[in-house]
Design a protein around this motif. Structure first.
Motif, PDB file in Angstrom:
ATOM      1  N   PRO A   1       3.828 -10.345  -5.091  1.00 51.00           N
ATOM      2  CA  PRO A   1       2.839  -9.811  -4.168  1.00 51.00           C
ATOM      3  C   PRO A   1       3.298  -9.765  -2.709  1.00 51.00           C
ATOM      4  O   PRO A   1       2.763  -8.991  -1.923  1.00 51.00           O
TER       5      PRO A   1
ATOM      6  N   SER B   1      -4.598  -3.964  -4.245  1.00 54.45           N
ATOM      7  CA  SER B   1      -4.317  -5.179  -5.013  1.00 54.45           C
ATOM      8  C   SER B   1      -5.584  -6.024  -5.094  1.00 54.45           C
ATOM      9  O   SER B   1      -5.535  -7.192  -5.417  1.00 54.45           O
TER      10      SER B   1
ATOM     11  N   LEU C   1      -4.444  -4.895  -9.602  1.00 56.57           N
ATOM     12  CA  LEU C   1      -3.528  -3.915  -9.009  1.00 56.57           C
ATOM     13  C   LEU C   1      -3.830  -2.535  -9.588  1.00 56.57           C
ATOM     14  O   LEU C   1      -3.856  -2.352 -10.806  1.00 56.57           O
TER      15      LEU C   1
END
Length: 79
Positions: free
Chosen positions: A13, A32, A40
């Motif tokens: 991430p 996200s 996501l």
């Protein structure tokens, strides 16, 4: 000269992008912060329908897929 994406590792991430799938398709991440086990949300290589992934970048909960997310970088192809 043209550029292409080179996979540099599994999805994380903190990677700012770009992203691609395990089989090298370009992925545009839209958010996200999606709902459900698949936060996501993005488009795979020009698709008109969005795909979803887990917070670890996998497309399915129980098995691996060629559409799992990978961190990538742009590289210049030879002349």
């Amino acid at each position: 000269m043209t550029t292409k994406l080179e996979i540099i590792g599994p999805y994380t991430p903190d990677h700012p992008g770009p992203f691609c799938t395990k089989d090298g398709q370009i992925v545009e991440i839209l958010t996200s912060k999606g709902k459900s086990p698949f936060p996501l949300v993005g488009y795979v290589d020009g698709s008109c329908l969005p795909d979803t992934w887990t917070k670890k970048g996998t497309q399915y909960l129980m098995h691996e897929s060629n559409l799992d997310l990978m961190n990538a970088r742009e590289v210049v192809e030879g002349e």
